[in-house]
Design a protein around this motif. Sequence first.
Motif, PDB file in Angstrom:
ATOM      1  N   PHE A 139     -42.584   0.851  19.204  1.00  0.00           N
ATOM      2  CA  PHE A 139     -41.260   1.237  19.694  1.00  0.00           C
ATOM      3  C   PHE A 139     -40.202   0.841  18.668  1.00  0.00           C
ATOM      4  O   PHE A 139     -40.224  -0.285  18.147  1.00  0.00           O
ATOM      5  CB  PHE A 139     -40.944   0.539  21.017  1.00  0.00           C
ATOM      6  CG  PHE A 139     -41.838   0.933  22.154  1.00  0.00           C
ATOM      7  CD1 PHE A 139     -41.573   2.055  22.922  1.00  0.00           C
ATOM      8  CD2 PHE A 139     -42.968   0.170  22.456  1.00  0.00           C
ATOM      9  CE1 PHE A 139     -42.403   2.415  23.974  1.00  0.00           C
ATOM     10  CE2 PHE A 139     -43.807   0.521  23.506  1.00  0.00           C
ATOM     11  CZ  PHE A 139     -43.526   1.646  24.266  1.00  0.00           C
ATOM     12  N   LYS A 140     -39.272   1.742  18.428  1.00  0.00           N
ATOM     13  CA  LYS A 140     -38.139   1.461  17.546  1.00  0.00           C
ATOM     14  C   LYS A 140     -36.956   1.039  18.403  1.00  0.00           C
ATOM     15  O   LYS A 140     -36.560   1.754  19.335  1.00  0.00           O
ATOM     16  CB  LYS A 140     -37.784   2.706  16.736  1.00  0.00           C
ATOM     17  CG  LYS A 140     -36.643   2.517  15.753  1.00  0.00           C
ATOM     18  CD  LYS A 140     -36.406   3.797  14.968  1.00  0.00           C
ATOM     19  CE  LYS A 140     -35.264   3.646  13.967  1.00  0.00           C
ATOM     20  NZ  LYS A 140     -35.055   4.900  13.199  1.00  0.00           N
ATOM     21  N   VAL A 141     -36.402  -0.127  18.113  1.00  0.00           N
ATOM     22  CA  VAL A 141     -35.278  -0.661  18.880  1.00  0.00           C
ATOM     23  C   VAL A 141     -34.006   0.110  18.533  1.00  0.00           C
ATOM     24  O   VAL A 141     -33.722   0.388  17.362  1.00  0.00           O
ATOM     25  CB  VAL A 141     -35.092  -2.166  18.607  1.00  0.00           C
ATOM     26  CG1 VAL A 141     -33.848  -2.702  19.309  1.00  0.00           C
ATOM     27  CG2 VAL A 141     -36.332  -2.932  19.073  1.00  0.00           C
ATOM     28  N   LEU A 142     -33.249   0.449  19.556  1.00  0.00           N
ATOM     29  CA  LEU A 142     -32.029   1.237  19.388  1.00  0.00           C
ATOM     30  C   LEU A 142     -30.807   0.329  19.252  1.00  0.00           C
ATOM     31  O   LEU A 142     -30.896  -0.880  19.462  1.00  0.00           O
ATOM     32  CB  LEU A 142     -31.893   2.217  20.556  1.00  0.00           C
ATOM     33  CG  LEU A 142     -33.028   3.260  20.603  1.00  0.00           C
ATOM     34  CD1 LEU A 142     -32.851   4.190  21.802  1.00  0.00           C
ATOM     35  CD2 LEU A 142     -33.094   4.089  19.312  1.00  0.00           C
ATOM     36  N   PRO A 143     -29.657   0.882  18.913  1.00  0.00           N
ATOM     37  CA  PRO A 143     -28.467   0.087  18.580  1.00  0.00           C
ATOM     38  C   PRO A 143     -28.082  -0.951  19.626  1.00  0.00           C
ATOM     39  O   PRO A 143     -28.343  -0.778  20.827  1.00  0.00           O
ATOM     40  CB  PRO A 143     -27.380   1.140  18.425  1.00  0.00           C
ATOM     41  CG  PRO A 143     -28.119   2.336  17.928  1.00  0.00           C
ATOM     42  CD  PRO A 143     -29.426   2.311  18.655  1.00  0.00           C
ATOM     43  N   GLY A 144     -27.388  -2.006  19.154  1.00  0.00           N
ATOM     44  CA  GLY A 144     -27.097  -3.192  19.933  1.00  0.00           C
ATOM     45  C   GLY A 144     -26.342  -2.992  21.227  1.00  0.00           C
ATOM     46  O   GLY A 144     -26.501  -3.793  22.149  1.00  0.00           O
ATOM     47  N   GLN A 145     -25.533  -1.955  21.312  1.00  0.00           N
ATOM     48  CA  GLN A 145     -24.759  -1.781  22.540  1.00  0.00           C
ATOM     49  C   GLN A 145     -25.666  -1.479  23.733  1.00  0.00           C
ATOM     50  O   GLN A 145     -25.240  -1.583  24.889  1.00  0.00           O
ATOM     51  CB  GLN A 145     -23.700  -0.682  22.396  1.00  0.00           C
ATOM     52  CG  GLN A 145     -24.257   0.721  22.189  1.00  0.00           C
ATOM     53  CD  GLN A 145     -24.351   1.104  20.731  1.00  0.00           C
ATOM     54  OE1 GLN A 145     -24.440   0.216  19.888  1.00  0.00           O
ATOM     55  NE2 GLN A 145     -24.308   2.374  20.418  1.00  0.00           N
ATOM     56  N   ASN A 146     -26.908  -1.100  23.446  1.00  0.00           N
ATOM     57  CA  ASN A 146     -27.848  -0.812  24.533  1.00  0.00           C
ATOM     58  C   ASN A 146     -28.802  -1.969  24.768  1.00  0.00           C
ATOM     59  O   ASN A 146     -29.800  -1.829  25.460  1.00  0.00           O
ATOM     60  CB  ASN A 146     -28.653   0.448  24.200  1.00  0.00           C
ATOM     61  CG  ASN A 146     -27.790   1.694  24.254  1.00  0.00           C
ATOM     62  OD1 ASN A 146     -26.931   1.807  25.111  1.00  0.00           O
ATOM     63  ND2 ASN A 146     -27.986   2.616  23.324  1.00  0.00           N
ATOM     64  N   LYS A 147     -28.530  -3.124  24.176  1.00  0.00           N
ATOM     65  CA  LYS A 147     -29.411  -4.269  24.318  1.00  0.00           C
ATOM     66  C   LYS A 147     -29.499  -4.698  25.770  1.00  0.00           C
ATOM     67  O   LYS A 147     -28.513  -4.675  26.510  1.00  0.00           O
ATOM     68  CB  LYS A 147     -28.920  -5.463  23.490  1.00  0.00           C
ATOM     69  CG  LYS A 147     -29.093  -5.280  21.988  1.00  0.00           C
ATOM     70  CD  LYS A 147     -30.520  -5.555  21.556  1.00  0.00           C
ATOM     71  CE  LYS A 147     -30.644  -5.460  20.045  1.00  0.00           C
ATOM     72  NZ  LYS A 147     -31.983  -5.792  19.576  1.00  0.00           N
ATOM     73  N   THR A 148     -30.703  -5.088  26.154  1.00  0.00           N
ATOM     74  CA  THR A 148     -30.908  -5.610  27.495  1.00  0.00           C
ATOM     75  C   THR A 148     -30.717  -7.113  27.475  1.00  0.00           C
ATOM     76  O   THR A 148     -30.863  -7.742  26.448  1.00  0.00           O
ATOM     77  CB  THR A 148     -32.312  -5.244  28.016  1.00  0.00           C
ATOM     78  OG1 THR A 148     -32.447  -5.693  29.354  1.00  0.00           O
ATOM     79  CG2 THR A 148     -33.402  -5.869  27.177  1.00  0.00           C
ATOM     80  N   GLU A 149     -30.380  -7.671  28.616  1.00  0.00           N
ATOM     81  CA  GLU A 149     -30.176  -9.126  28.680  1.00  0.00           C
ATOM     82  C   GLU A 149     -31.473  -9.835  29.002  1.00  0.00           C
ATOM     83  O   GLU A 149     -32.320  -9.295  29.693  1.00  0.00           O
ATOM     84  CB  GLU A 149     -29.142  -9.436  29.776  1.00  0.00           C
ATOM     85  CG  GLU A 149     -27.747  -8.986  29.393  1.00  0.00           C
ATOM     86  CD  GLU A 149     -27.201  -9.630  28.148  1.00  0.00           C
ATOM     87  OE1 GLU A 149     -27.537 -10.803  27.895  1.00  0.00           O
ATOM     88  OE2 GLU A 149     -26.464  -8.992  27.404  1.00  0.00           O
TER      89      GLU A 149
END
Length: 230
Positions: free
Chosen positions: A220-230
């Motif tokens: 899986f490629k991690v997407l930009p930080g604004q979509n980060k999960t807590e």
Amino acid sequence: MSTSQETVTFARDNLAEAYTIGGNPEKTATFYSSWSKGDNYDQHLNPNLYRGPEIAAQAVADFFPSSKRGDAHILDVAAGTGFVAENLKKHGFMRFDALDASEGMLQKARQKGLYDNYICCYLDTNKLPILEDTYDCAVTSGGMGEGHIPYNSLDQLVRVVKPGGLVCIVMREEFVNHSQYKDLLEPYMTRLEKEGHWQKVSRTVVEKYVLEHNGVVYKFKVLPGQNKTE
């Protein structure tokens, strides 16, 4: 290099105990610390019987151009005695941190001098003691199973991997539809993708991941930080 039938038997029996249904994190960590004494673990799960680390390292190498590997910062999740890092080094990777709940296993890894940091911690839904966007890649081989990494802890790997980075999960294929992951793991992976946390690169089945068991490799490629999960 041949492997004795006795070693095969020890490997099969110990893996069966490690992944016992109803296992729990504390029990699992204690078991692995015991297994790591002497050279038992490394001998029992030698490359002839356990191809997971080699498979995981190749999967990570396929994601990163050779020019980027030397600087890539990698978190080895459920690192054990360092099999994955040993294989990653063959592909030109140099910077590794180890995360494992078994202090005994980490002690063996320390003796090999493979990692920059050794983090004795269980990966679950609690926040890891690691800053957001620390790593270029988080990889695990053998970390998924009963009493091991829970399916809903994957958020933490998303959190600590940089945007554009890789989360690579290598596990026994039969576990996907087994006990604690049945109808949960892959739907959760899909949920994280739909919510914009990561994007699936590939799902590949590999033969003889460990002993006679096939494995499955998720990237899986991690997407930009604004979509980060807590």
